[in-house]
Design an enzyme around this catalytic site. Structure first.
Site, mmCIF file in Angstrom:
data_model
loop_
_atom_site.group_PDB
_atom_site.id
_atom_site.type_symbol
_atom_site.label_atom_id
_atom_site.label_comp_id
_atom_site.label_asym_id
_atom_site.label_seq_id
_atom_site.Cartn_x
_atom_site.Cartn_y
_atom_site.Cartn_z
ATOM 1 N N CYS A 291 48.548 -33.232 -36.203
ATOM 2 C CA CYS A 291 49.520 -33.944 -37.023
ATOM 3 C C CYS A 291 50.720 -34.506 -36.530
ATOM 4 O O CYS A 291 50.564 -34.270 -35.096
ATOM 5 C CB CYS A 291 49.814 -33.084 -38.374
ATOM 6 S SG CYS A 291 51.236 -31.748 -37.920
ATOM 7 N N HIS B 252 48.547 -13.721 -25.009
ATOM 8 C CA HIS B 252 49.378 -12.831 -25.530
ATOM 9 C C HIS B 252 49.294 -12.625 -26.951
ATOM 10 O O HIS B 252 49.534 -11.542 -27.794
ATOM 11 C CB HIS B 252 50.818 -13.030 -25.188
ATOM 12 C CG HIS B 252 51.091 -12.976 -23.793
ATOM 13 N ND1 HIS B 252 52.378 -12.953 -23.546
ATOM 14 C CD2 HIS B 252 50.261 -12.675 -22.790
ATOM 15 C CE1 HIS B 252 52.438 -12.677 -22.031
ATOM 16 N NE2 HIS B 252 51.434 -12.523 -21.624
#
Length: 141
Positions: free
Chosen positions: A63, A96
């Site tokens: 977006c 991570h």
């Protein structure tokens, strides 16, 4: 690799570029399908619901700023949607945080950057280890 991808009107042009120019992926286009103004949650929620049921799979949302798509997607359990504006952020989101939806800010990155970010996201594995226990704490009971 089959990857679901969706955007709002602000991300439409970049989504179309990605689908047409990034080889090695079978893109499943979840809309939108024009530059006509639409509401981003109408496209974020179906993709996120799909990933919620299949957290090992991955998707891409776009977006204007990336924020709306990310906020909507992260309402779904098992979804870890990461807003990434550089390949370094994309690598960290995967290694991570085990992100399973990449969110791109279409108005703030170039086509070249988008390809680099997507490539980094899909080529980077989750490290596990100390990161796994943290990821397990993300979903609320």
């Amino acid at each position: 690799m089959n990857i679901k991808i969706a955007s709002d009107h602000a991300g439409f042009d970049l989504k179309q570029f990605i689908i047409s120019n990034l080889a090695g992926f079978n893109w499943e286009d979840g809309g939108c399908y024009s530059l006509e103004s639409i509401d981003y949650p109408d496209f974020a929620h179906p993709l996120a619901a799909y990933i919620s049921e299949r957290p090992a799979e991955k998707g891409v949302l776009l977006c204007g700023s990336g924020n709306g798509m990310q906020m909507a997607a992260n309402k779904h359990p098992n979804v870890r949607a990461a807003l990434c504006w550089s390949k370094e952020i994309a690598c960290l989101a995967r290694s991570h945080n085990d992100a399973n939806i990449l969110v791109l800010p279409a108005r703030f990155i170039s086509q070249t950057e988008a390809i680099e970010i997507i490539t980094a996201f899909f080529e980077t594995p989750f490290e596990g280890g100390r990161h796994a226990k943290r990821v397990e704490k993300i979903n609320l009971p």
